[in-house]
Enzyme design. Structure first.
Site, PDB file in Angstrom:
ATOM      1  N   LEU A 256      23.294  -4.982  11.570  1.00 20.80           N
ATOM      2  CA  LEU A 256      22.654  -6.079  12.299  1.00 20.80           C
ATOM      3  C   LEU A 256      21.388  -6.578  11.604  1.00 20.80           C
ATOM      4  CD1 LEU A 256      23.057  -4.424  15.783  1.00 20.80           C
ATOM      5  CD2 LEU A 256      24.494  -6.194  14.792  1.00 20.80           C
TER       6      LEU A 256
ATOM      7  N   LYS B 252       0.828  -1.204   0.000  1.00 21.01           N
ATOM      8  CA  LYS B 252       0.000   0.000   0.000  1.00 21.01           C
ATOM      9  C   LYS B 252       0.866   1.258   0.000  1.00 21.01           C
ATOM     10  CE  LYS B 252      -3.675  -2.275   2.676  1.00 21.01           C
ATOM     11  NZ  LYS B 252      -4.484  -2.652   1.521  1.00 21.01           N
TER      12      LYS B 252
END
Ligand code: MYA
Length: 455
Positions: A455, A175
């Site tokens: 990370l 969306k």
């Protein structure tokens, strides 16, 4: 954001890491948003690229003051990661909706403690922990984060942020919420006078500065096969597979011990000195090293090689061999070598190598017996005089001893030198590295030129 490997045959595959190059039609159809952003585009000719920002320089005064407009049923929020309830909300959003492998068998399961570590390094800003909530119900349905980082690109310092944990609830996908989140975090970062970012993704976007591959070292092959992370190779029995991956019961590098606060200055110097050789990397202050490397159970593990301790151990061994009384060995050891004695800070200069890994489990989706894959990920490592293969073998031994199922490493830095020898197998997903508003000459880099771990 690392794309988790999936199923059969992965530990065996021999394919090498490409930086994928989409077709012209794909680029035109696909990148409505990224084609409009200050990022390197696929059409940029390598020979014309010079290091530097893509956008014309701006001032903070010129940055839009109002948040970007969300669809009317949603509101922006700042997530307070120190609040146990709010960190749990972010954890739950990611636990249910974050990165999966292509076959939807595994999903990253960053722990709340890990998120607190990952999102709060020195200089972190709370308004860079951006959430989207449903008006009324207050449910957290999307998230994106930035943290400050001193990037070095082709030797030039680039003050930047690292963007991570972009996530939109599965029900709200496609969306065009992601571009709004990205524009909003950009605005908030720009308001603090920072104009560049680094990020990684499993997907190919305009345009990677480097494409890496994950490699996986089985520590608990039986479980990995049971959850179909890997498969039993032809002509191999389970018993032979277990034997193949068996590790020694203890480490071999003399003087290897967990990093302590007193090692911070020495580790900072070693780390920055080592990383300077790579074309894209990060520079760490001492405070940042203390944050990113001091061991935290089930978050990050760092070991150093302490040459004084090594010497002490060797002296003890040789005195034991000569059957000397233990006191005689102590007397022979240097006086500052006590590992916890007061005033032992001088021992920090005896640190010669560093090895680290972080803990990032994945949920095993829809399995009757197992619900979690315990994975250790190689973090920054400085071999110094210790052979890298030996240091990594010790890291594997430590991780196996702590009960991890698999040890993952990218093929960046000097890692190619040990991956095969230590029985890592290549994964099936690539991890692409990107820079925002920074053009970098001589890219795409080869993974061995890359010294940056997100990370
Ligand atoms: S990487 C981890 C990303 N997260 C996941 O993969 C979790 C599972 N997936 C999701 O939650 C959603 O699928 C996401 C997209 C949120 C990823 N990085 O809203 P949409 C582009 C950047 O309709 P959704 C990480 O955290 C896509 O190409 N862009 O799509 C680092 C398309 O643009 P275009 C991505 O699927 C994030 C547009 O979004 C990614 O509902 C770094 C479609 O939007 C992606 N991983 O939501 C972010 N995936 O039309 C950039 C899709 O052009 C930071 N898209 O093709 C940039 C620097 C900002 C700071 C700058 C400061 C100076």
């Amino acid at each position: 954001q690392q794309q988790q490997k999936s199923i059969a045959g992965l530990l065996d595959s021999l394919a090498l890491a490409p930086v994928a190059q989409p077709s012209r039609k794909d680029i035109k159809d696909k990148y409505a948003f990224w084609g409009s952003q200050p990022v390197m585009q696929f059409s940029d000719e390598a020979k014309d690229v010079e290091d530097g920002p893509i956008d014309a320089p701006k001032t903070v005064e010129e940055v839009r003051k109002e948040p970007y407009t969300l669809p009317s049923s949603f509101v922006w929020c700042e997530c307070n990661i120190n609040d146990p309830h709010e960190v749990q909300e972010v954890y739950t959003l990611l636990h249910n909706n974050y990165v999966e492998d292509d076959d939807a068998m595994f999903r990253f399961n960053y722990s709340p403690e890990f998120l607190q570590w990952a999102l709060q390094p020195p200089g972190y800003q709370r308004d860079w922990h951006v959430g989207v909530r449903v008006k009324g119900s207050n449910k957290l349905v999307a998230f994106i984060s930035g943290i400050p980082a001193s990037i070095r690109a082709n030797g030039k310092p680039v003050p930047a942020v690292e963007i991570n944990f972009l996530c939109v609830l599965k029900k709200l996908r496609s969306k065009r919420l992601a571009p709004v989140l990205i524009k909003e975090i950009t605005r908030r970062v720009n308001l603090r006078g920072i104009w560049q970012a680094a990020y990684t993704a499993g997907v190919v976007l305009p345009r990677p500065v480097c494409g890496c591959r994950y490699w996986h070292r089985s520590l608990n092959p039986k479980k990995l096969i049971e959850v179909r992370f890997s498969s039993l190779q032809p002509r191999m029995t389970m018993a032979r597979t277990i034997k193949l991956y068996r590790l020694p019961s203890s480490t071999t590098t003399p003087g290897l011990r967990p990093m302590e606060a007193r090692d911070t200055a020495a580790v900072t110097e070693l780390l920055n000195g080592h990383l300077a050789q790579f074309k894209l990397t990060q520079h760490f202050s001492e405070d940042e090293v203390a944050h990113w490397f001091l061991p935290q159970p089930l978050v990050v593990d760092t070991y150093v090689v302490d040459s004084q301790l090594a010497q002490q151990q060797q002296q003890q061994q040789s005195s034991e061999a000569q059957q000397l009384p233990a006191g005689a060995a102590d007397a022979a050891a240097p006086s500052s070598s006590s590992s916890n004695g007061a005033g032992s800070s001088s021992s920090s200069s005896s640190i010669v190598s560093v090895v680290s890994f972080y803990t990032l489990p994945s949920s095993v989706l829809g399995h009757e017996e197992h619900n979690e894959l315990r994975a250790a990920y190689m973090f920054y490592t400085v071999p110094g005089p210790t052979p890298l293969t030996q240091l990594m073998q010790d890291a594997l031994t430590l991780a196996a001893g702590k009960g991890y199922d698999v040890f993952n490493a990218l093929d960046l830095m000097d890692n190619a030198s040990f991956l095969k020898e230590l029985k890592f197998g290549i994964g099936d997903g690539a991890l692409q590295y990107y820079l925002y508003n920074w053009r970098m000459a001589n890219t795409p880099l080869q993974p061995k030129e890359l010294g940056l771990i997100l990370l």
